[in-house]
Design an enzyme around this catalytic site. Structure first.
Site, PDB file in Angstrom:
ATOM      1  N   LYS A   1     -14.325 -44.853  46.539  1.00  0.00           N
ATOM      2  CA  LYS A   1     -14.918 -45.859  47.417  1.00  0.00           C
ATOM      3  C   LYS A   1     -13.907 -46.308  48.469  1.00  0.00           C
ATOM      4  O   LYS A   1     -14.183 -46.286  49.670  1.00  0.00           O
ATOM      5  CB  LYS A   1     -15.428 -47.045  46.598  1.00  0.00           C
ATOM      6  CG  LYS A   1     -16.006 -48.160  47.420  1.00  0.00           C
ATOM      7  CD  LYS A   1     -15.004 -49.258  47.614  1.00  0.00           C
ATOM      8  CE  LYS A   1     -15.506 -50.282  48.619  1.00  0.00           C
ATOM      9  NZ  LYS A   1     -14.507 -51.350  48.812  1.00  0.00           N
TER      10      LYS A   1
ATOM     11  N   ASP B   1     -20.353 -48.466  47.067  1.00  0.00           N
ATOM     12  CA  ASP B   1     -19.912 -49.740  46.504  1.00  0.00           C
ATOM     13  C   ASP B   1     -21.090 -50.317  45.719  1.00  0.00           C
ATOM     14  O   ASP B   1     -22.096 -49.650  45.509  1.00  0.00           O
ATOM     15  CB  ASP B   1     -19.467 -50.688  47.618  1.00  0.00           C
ATOM     16  CG  ASP B   1     -20.630 -51.151  48.463  1.00  0.00           C
ATOM     17  OD1 ASP B   1     -21.667 -50.455  48.477  1.00  0.00           O
ATOM     18  OD2 ASP B   1     -20.540 -52.202  49.094  1.00  0.00           O
TER      19      ASP B   1
END
Length: 215
Positions: free
Chosen positions: A122, A140
């Site tokens: 991420k 996310d």
DNA sequence: CTCCCGATAT
DNA sequence: ATATCAGGAG
């Protein structure tokens, strides 16, 4: 032919109309600052991160600064973002690794990024997309939640979601789509109380019908 | 799977 | 009081 791709395209177009200029909300002046800000953003609002980095980057600027600062000093500076002990270690170790391996530069490939301490897929994709223009899906908490609600994936594992989304969208849209979903997640498709009636893409979303009257 | 963790909305 | 927020490591 693929109905998921078609729906993803429509949602992308609608969101783009709603948010014409997509951009990260994190404040940064160079790739290294973005990397630090993104590490700090774990389980914390971008607003809170920006408050902290505002003063943090006045005091510490280069990877060398971060590699030399006492750990407890760094912890105190970033405490309001939560997880401050883990994040302080990650940032300091990360800065040290950048100095040792890349002469203080931030690398621009996914493999090199995720090899850094405290950097997962991420964080890597956020930095790669915003600082280097390298395409990547940022999974996310918002992107994961919305992808499930919109039926883009049945998976819960962020890596599987990332690959599911890569399959239904052209590479050129990966970065912007991630940012658009994050915007949507902040304003309408929230975790606790999604505002489906006002959502700009509710006509393309199968989820509203699924939760009629949840008492 | 668990732990890390402060700030804010509900 | 509790859920959630631009997650990652052991």
């Amino acid at each position: 032919m693929n109905p998921l791709r078609s729906r993803a395209e429509k949602i992308f177009k609608s969101l783009r109309a709603t948010y014409p200029h997509v951009k990260t909300q994190l404040h940064f002046k160079n790739p290294f600052e973005l990397l630090v800000a993104t590490i700090l953003s774990a389980q914390c609002t971008d607003k809170q991160v920006n408050i902290v980095t505002g003063t943090l980057f006045q005091r510490l600027k280069t990877p060398k600064d971060f590699s030399q600062v006492p750990l407890d000093t760094l912890e105190a500076l970033i405490r309001p973002t939560g997880y401050f002990r883990n994040k302080a270690k990650s940032i300091k170790n990360c800065a040290t690794a950048l100095l040792e391996k890349y002469d203080g530069r931030v690398p621009d490939t996914l493999e090199e990024m995720v090899a850094l301490p405290g950097v997962g897929r991420k964080t890597a994709n956020v930095v790669l997309g915003a600082a280097f223009g390298v395409p990547g899906i940022v999974v996310d908490t918002h992107v994961a939640r919305i992808s499930q609600r919109m039926g883009f994936t049945e998976n819960k594992d962020p890596v599987k979601i990332e690959f599911d989304l890569m399959e239904i969208l052209p590479e050129s849209k990966w970065s912007d789509f991630s940012l658009l979903l994050i915007y949507l997640g902040r304003e309408f498709c929230t975790a606790r109380k999604p505002d489906c009636p006002r959502c700009p893409v509710n006509r393309h979303c199968p989820w509203p019908e699924k939760t009629p009257l949840k008492k």
